[in-house]
Design a protein around this motif. Structure first.
Motif, PDB file in Angstrom:
ATOM      1  N   SER A 333      31.433  44.115  37.287  1.00 24.55           N
ATOM      2  CA  SER A 333      32.367  43.292  37.456  1.00 24.55           C
ATOM      3  C   SER A 333      33.689  44.506  37.649  1.00 24.55           C
ATOM      4  O   SER A 333      33.066  44.984  36.573  1.00 24.55           O
ATOM      5  N   ARG A 351      36.497  34.440  48.154  1.00 22.25           N
ATOM      6  CA  ARG A 351      34.808  34.371  48.471  1.00 22.25           C
ATOM      7  C   ARG A 351      34.319  34.562  50.132  1.00 22.25           C
ATOM      8  O   ARG A 351      34.168  34.629  50.846  1.00 22.25           O
ATOM      9  N   VAL A 364      33.114  35.377  42.678  1.00 17.45           N
ATOM     10  CA  VAL A 364      34.857  35.857  42.748  1.00 17.45           C
ATOM     11  C   VAL A 364      34.781  34.776  41.394  1.00 17.45           C
ATOM     12  O   VAL A 364      34.332  33.045  41.802  1.00 17.45           O
ATOM     13  N   LEU A 373      35.767  39.687  40.450  1.00 17.80           N
ATOM     14  CA  LEU A 373      34.835  40.328  41.535  1.00 17.80           C
ATOM     15  C   LEU A 373      33.684  40.673  40.952  1.00 17.80           C
ATOM     16  O   LEU A 373      33.562  41.671  40.472  1.00 17.80           O
TER      17      LEU A 373
END
Length: 399
Positions: A333, A351, A364, A373
């Motif tokens: 992430s 997204r 997301v 993300l």
């Protein structure tokens, strides 16, 4: 080894994966951690089972619970679990509800969760607490908390005299980090706290050994209840998951509904739900067979290295800071800028824009101060897909 820009080179592809998936090649599927992707051999195995069912529905359902038990035994062997202490079900969220219904709660008791937990599971916790007159305590884990030991300290500091249950992720969905490590689970057991571990991302992704015949009061993987999805990383059809239960809880498991298998006890009373589609469960062992044929350790190492490569690209080409990562994990992430994807609708919109403009699928999640993300890596992914994302995401989040 690094490339000309100082970015670690991606791993070599895993042999034997060409033609294994039916994914659209025009889209970069960088979100395997959400819904997985079922390989074609497993799709065909399930199709054969469905054809068998439709040729003779009565015959297919006769003795089906025992056929499910044989499939369960194969899954249990792959996870190092006791076959009589493991049940097949549809997903981890269902398993969490079964676990919560099975643990006695009194008014004033407390259930611990973290702010990194999966939203649907947390909602199940909130409902169970409200029904019992208990309360939910949410442990805040700052994104910069460096490692699993730091996480454990925060969770243990929140344990009080009325803490009855802790519902914790092994690997968190939005932040891709470890929470329910062995040290934390052991410390909670010493304090008399019943542990429910959401290990949705573990089977097929990380080495798993749930204790087998030696599993005692501490339960599978050191937890009282251990939940894992098979459709994410173990190549099983969707709607396939497991609930592993510690020995002292087996007789106390309360299924979500009564069935004709209720009097047989766990796991039959959890598995059977009448005229449902059981073909995903019957096909699930084939997913583990394929994983072993490809080389489970090789697949896991490849995926972890490719995810790290993708995260590094996002850091260096899109200037997105990385969140602390668990070694060996095929999900990573990064933090989005302040004001970006801080609400659920905004995260959903980003997204969708990534899919429309960059032909990529990513996860997301909303987060105060800047959304998250998350990328995943699986054997079908290519390094160029992460480069395309990293080179294009910067402009998207500025607009």
């Amino acid at each position: 080894m690094t490339g000309s820009l100082g970015i670690a080179l991606p791993p070599r592809p895993v042999p034997g994966v060409k033609g294994l998936f039916s994914l659209d090649p025009a889209v970069a599927h960088l979100n395997h951690g959400s819904f997985g992707a079922v390989p074609l051999p497993i799709q065909r195995a399930q199709a054969r089972l469905r054809a068998e069912q439709e040729q003779d529905p009565d015959g297919f359902f006769e003795g089906l619970s025992d056929r499910i038990a044989r499939a369960r035994a194969k899954v249990a062997a792959a996870l190092g679990a006791h076959p009589d202490r493991l049940a097949l079900l549809t997903n981890v969220t269902e398993g969490a509800s079964v676990a919560l219904e099975s643990i006695p709660l009194a008014r004033g008791d407390e259930i611990l969760v973290t702010d990194h937990g999966y939203g649907a599971v947390t909602r199940a916790v909130e409902r169970r607490a409200a029904e019992a007159g208990a309360r939910v305590r949410t442990v805040r884990i700052p994104l910069e908390t460096p490692d699993v030991d730091g996480v454990a300290e925060l969770v243990l500091a929140a344990v009080g005299e009325r803490t009855r249950i802790a519902v914790l992720d092994l690997i968190t969905a939005p932040t891709a980090r470890e929470v329910a490590g062995p040290r934390l689970l052991a410390a909670l057991a010493e304090r008399g706290v019943v542990t429910v571990v959401d290990a949705a991302h573990a089977p097929g992704h990380l080495p798993v050994n749930l204790g087998g015949l030696a599993a005692g009061a501490a339960g599978p993987g050191g937890a009282d209840f251990w939940l894992g999805n098979l459709h994410k990383w173990a190549f099983a059809p969707r709607a396939t998951a497991v609930l592993a239960v510690g020995g002292r809880w087996v007789e106390r498991v309360r299924p979500l509904m009564l069935s004709w298998e209720h009097d047989r006890g766990f796991p039959y009373n959890v598995e059977w739900r009448g005229t449902c589609d059981y073909t995903p469960w019957l096909a699930a062992p084939a997913g583990f067979v394929l994983l072993e044929r490809l080389g489970a350790e090789q697949v896991q190492a490849h995926n972890a290295a490719l995810a790290a490569y993708g995260q590094r690209l996002l850091m260096e080409r899109a200037a997105l800071p990385a969140l602390p990562a668990m070694p060996g994990l095929a999900m990573r992430s990064v933090r989005l800028p302040p004001g970006c994807a801080e609400s659920r609708p905004a995260a959903q919109e980003l997204r969708a824009v990534v899919r429309q403009r960059l032909d990529a699928r990513v996860a997301v999640s909303p987060w105060p101060g800047g959304g998250l993300l998350r990328i995943s890596a699986q054997v079908y992914n290519r390094p160029s897909e992460y480069r395309r994302l990293a080179e294009g995401i910067g402009e998207l989040i500025k607009s």
